[in-house]
Every structure is written in structure tokens, then in C-alpha cells.
Enzyme design. Structure first.
Site, PDB file in Angstrom:
ATOM      1  N   ALA A  31     -42.418  11.297 126.740  1.00 51.48           N
ATOM      2  CA  ALA A  31     -41.705  10.015 126.607  1.00 51.48           C
ATOM      3  C   ALA A  31     -42.531   8.820 127.072  1.00 51.48           C
ATOM      4  CB  ALA A  31     -40.389  10.095 127.381  1.00 51.48           C
ATOM      5  N   PHE A  42     -37.576   9.240 130.706  1.00 50.48           N
ATOM      6  CA  PHE A  42     -36.452   9.953 131.321  1.00 50.48           C
ATOM      7  C   PHE A  42     -36.467   9.910 132.827  1.00 50.48           C
ATOM      8  CE2 PHE A  42     -34.543  11.618 127.552  1.00 50.48           C
ATOM      9  CZ  PHE A  42     -35.573  11.563 126.629  1.00 50.48           C
ATOM     10  N   ARG A  43     -37.693   9.988 133.404  1.00 48.18           N
ATOM     11  CA  ARG A  43     -37.717  10.231 134.857  1.00 48.18           C
ATOM     12  C   ARG A  43     -38.439   9.161 135.660  1.00 48.18           C
ATOM     13  NH1 ARG A  43     -38.018  14.599 131.876  1.00 48.18           N
ATOM     14  NH2 ARG A  43     -36.330  16.104 132.074  1.00 48.18           N
ATOM     15  N   GLN A 108     -43.061  16.164 122.789  1.00 51.59           N
ATOM     16  CA  GLN A 108     -41.700  16.401 123.280  1.00 51.59           C
ATOM     17  C   GLN A 108     -40.779  15.283 122.789  1.00 51.59           C
ATOM     18  OE1 GLN A 108     -41.885  17.805 127.703  1.00 51.59           O
ATOM     19  NE2 GLN A 108     -43.694  16.552 127.306  1.00 51.59           N
ATOM     20  N   HIS A 126     -39.257  19.349 120.706  1.00 52.20           N
ATOM     21  CA  HIS A 126     -37.868  19.118 121.097  1.00 52.20           C
ATOM     22  C   HIS A 126     -37.055  18.532 119.957  1.00 52.20           C
ATOM     23  CE1 HIS A 126     -39.013  19.017 125.657  1.00 52.20           C
ATOM     24  NE2 HIS A 126     -38.955  20.234 125.154  1.00 52.20           N
ATOM     25  N   CYS A 137     -22.112  24.859 110.953  1.00 51.72           N
ATOM     26  CA  CYS A 137     -22.641  25.512 109.729  1.00 51.72           C
ATOM     27  C   CYS A 137     -24.066  25.073 109.401  1.00 51.72           C
ATOM     28  CB  CYS A 137     -21.710  25.204 108.547  1.00 51.72           C
ATOM     29  SG  CYS A 137     -21.736  23.467 108.035  1.00 51.72           S
ATOM     30  N   CYS A 155     -17.279  22.046 106.851  1.00 53.71           N
ATOM     31  CA  CYS A 155     -16.438  22.939 107.674  1.00 53.71           C
ATOM     32  C   CYS A 155     -15.669  22.201 108.760  1.00 53.71           C
ATOM     33  CB  CYS A 155     -17.328  24.015 108.322  1.00 53.71           C
ATOM     34  SG  CYS A 155     -18.346  23.358 109.667  1.00 53.71           S
ATOM     35  N   SER A 194     -44.055  13.938 132.414  1.00 54.97           N
ATOM     36  CA  SER A 194     -43.998  14.376 133.823  1.00 54.97           C
ATOM     37  C   SER A 194     -44.150  15.881 133.918  1.00 54.97           C
ATOM     38  CB  SER A 194     -42.651  13.956 134.428  1.00 54.97           C
ATOM     39  OG  SER A 194     -41.594  14.655 133.742  1.00 54.97           O
TER      40      SER A 194
END
Ligand code: BV8
Length: 246
Positions: A31, A42-43, A108, A126, A137, A155, A194
Site C-alpha cells: 500500500a 493500512f498501518r 498486495q 490480494h 454463486c 441467486c 510493512s
């Protein structure tokens, strides 16, 4: 401070020489490769997981236990992408693939910026946030169906982005290809991650080659890498490119 700058310049020159020698170079991104494009990571201090517990939104359980929250989190992430685009560092990586300086990219990231910038050999470990499927489905759906909260037209199941949620297996074929490339690589360049997330955090250390780590902070211990360059991905990629193309 001066020493830091000087050291980073020396390390960048060293990595450039390794890149010139390497016959098979693979890049692994996280990221941190996209923050200079305006996408939170994220971190680090303003990352997503600093404000939200990932286990409360990015899991299969939440997809079924609290679809409103799941839908809100991913809709916000998707909408946040519309005003962002790959920065210069992404276009340098695309040029390097074209000139056979790198062979492939394992990422990622789910924003598909590497492909948008022109890279073809990209392993999306990811998944991808730009495509939607029914979780029951598997039928592909338009982004609009997901954003307006529709259910599966086939569905009635729950629609979700094609990202790998926590607790879900990574796409096997993609993982195998990335692992094979990294194992045979003479040089792996890890950029903006990270390395906290399993199993991708194991990947760099599967290589027989050298490992260089470009990050704006050193999370774990830097001795596990052959080279560590502290800095912003875009800046370091520009400096590397200047040396390589000079
Ligand atoms: C699985 C998609 C098994 C969704 C994501 C306890 C211990 C250890 C492991 C586990 C555990 N409990 C559970 C696990 C496994 C779990 C895991 O690792 N959890 C961790 C968090 C503890 N892993 C999984 O669940 C994986 N699946 O193991 O399945 C299995 C096997 C068979 C059958 C069934 C199941 C699935 C993991 C994938 C989760 N999905 N994303 C979405 O995006 O919403 S993870 C998420 O984290 C993103 O994909 C993100 O890319 C990824 C990794 O984060 P980073 O990219 O590294 O980002 P981060 O912010 O952490 O770091 C950025 C770095 O860049 C920072 O250091 C920052 O300083 C730096 N930076 C910032 N800006 C810049 C910069 N550097 C340079 N320049 C800049 N400009």
C-alpha cells in the site's frame, strides 16, 4: 540528517548497480506504493487500520454478519479511487518492464494501478477492488450493482469486490506464479509494505537472490534485507531510474 541523505544516495547507487547486474528482477509492492497517489495505506499513522480494525470490516464473517458495514467500507474505498491515479513511480516500473529491467511485479494492492500505468506481468496477490462478484454463486456483476447495494441478479446472494478478505485463501495460480518468479529471481525489490500480512510477508525471503527494501520507515529489523533504502517510493524510483538511464 545530512548523513541520512548521503547514506540513502549511496544505497540507491548500490541498488541501481545490482539492478544492472541482475538477469531476473521481481518487484513486490504494498500500500505504500499508492499513498503518493492519495490512497491511504493500512498501518502507518493515517492508515485505514489505525482507524478501523480490519477484522471488523475486511473478513468473510462481516460480509454476512454486517453487510451494511462491509458495503459502506468497500464503497468508500472504491469511490476514493475515482479521483486517484498512478504517480510517476508507477510509470517508471512500467518502463522498466518494457526495457526488461524488471520481469514482473507481485502486489498486495487491489487498486490495479500497476496495470493502468502499463505493466503487464502483475500478480494481484490480494485480488482487485475494481471488479465485483456474487459471494454465493460467483457471478460477475457491474460496479454500479455493488455500489447501489443490489443483490445478485442470479441467486440473490451478496455482492462483494474481488479482494482477498482476511481468512480467505490467496488465488492459488497467482500465488504459485509469484512464488516461482521470486524463487528464481536474482534480485527482489520490496517497495512500500510493512510485511505484516501472511503469507505475502514470507515471499521475499523465498528468493535465492538479494532482497532490497524501499520503505519510508523500517518496521521490523532491517538486517533481514541485503539493502534498505529509507524514503518515499516515488522519489527513490525516480532516483534509481536517473542512475539506470544515465
Ligand atoms: C490467509 C485485501 C489462509 C482487502 C488484504 C495471526 C498471526 C499471523 C497471521 C495471521 C494471524 N491471524 C490471521 C492471520 C492470517 C492473516 C494475516 O496475515 N493477518 C495479519 C494482519 C495478522 N492473513 C490472511 O488472512 C490471508 N489469508 O492466511 O488464508 C487460508 C489458507 C487456505 C485456505 C483458507 C485460508 C489473507 C490476507 C489478505 C487480506 N487482504 N487486502 C482490502 O484491501 O480491503 S490485506 C491488506 O494488507 C492490503 O491488501 C494491504 O496491501 C495488505 C498488506 O499491507 P501493506 O501493503 O503492507 O500496507 P501497510 O499499510 O501495512 O504498510 C505500508 C508500508 O508502506 C508502511 O510501512 C508505510 O510506512 C510505508 N509507506 C507508506 N507510504 C509510503 C511508504 N513507503 C514508501 N513510500 C511511501 N510513499
Amino acid at each position: 540528517m545530512l548523513a541520512g541523505k548521503h547514506e540513502s544516495r549511496m544505497e540507491t547507487a548500490k541498488l541501481a548497480s545490482w539492478m544492472k547486474q541482475s538477469k531476473y528482477t521481481v518487484v513486490l509492492t504494498g500500500a505504500g506504493m499508492s499513498t503518493e497517489s492519495g490512497i491511504p495505506d493500512f498501518r502507518s499513522e493515517n492508515g485505514w487500520w489505525r482507524r478501523i480494525d480490519p477484522r471488523s470490516v475486511a473478513t468473510k464473517e462481516v460480509l454476512y454478519a454486517d453487510y451494511t458495514l462491509f458495503h459502506e467500507f468497500y464503497s468508500m474505498r472504491i469511490r476514493g479511487l475515482t479521483c486517484c491515479k498512478p504517480h510517476k513511480g508507477y510509470y517508471i516500473l512500467a518502463q522498466w518492464e518494457k526495457n526488461n529491467i524488471i520481469n514482473s511485479i507481485a502486489t498486495q494492492n487491489v487498486d490495479r494501478f500497476h496495470q493502468i500505468a502499463g505493466n503487464h506481468k502483475v500478480y494481484e496477490l490480494h485480488g482487485c477492488i475494481r471488479t465485483i462478484r456474487c459471494d454465493s454463486c460467483g457471478t460477475a456483476h457491474a460496479m454500479g450493482d455493488f455500489l447501489d447495494g443490489s443483490g445478485c441478479t442470479g441467486c440473490g446472494g451478496r455482492l462483494r469486490p474481488d479482494v482477498v478478505l482476511f481468512g480467505e485463501a490467496l488465488p492459488r495460480d497467482t500465488w504459485e506464479k509469484a512464488m516461482t518468479d521470486i524463487e528464481r529471481a536474482e534480485l527482489v525489490i520490496v517497495i512500500g509494505t510493512s510485511l505484516q500480512v501472511y503469507p505475502v510477508n514470507q515471499l521475499p525471503f523465498m528468493t535465492r537472490g538479494r532482497i532490497a527494501y524501499i520503505n519510508n520507515e523500517i518496521g521490523g529489523d532491517s538486517h533481514q534485507f541485503d539493502l534498505f533504502i529509507k524514503g518515499k517510493a516515488g522519489d527513490i524510483l525516480c532516483k534509481l531510474d536517473e542512475i539506470i538511464t544515465s
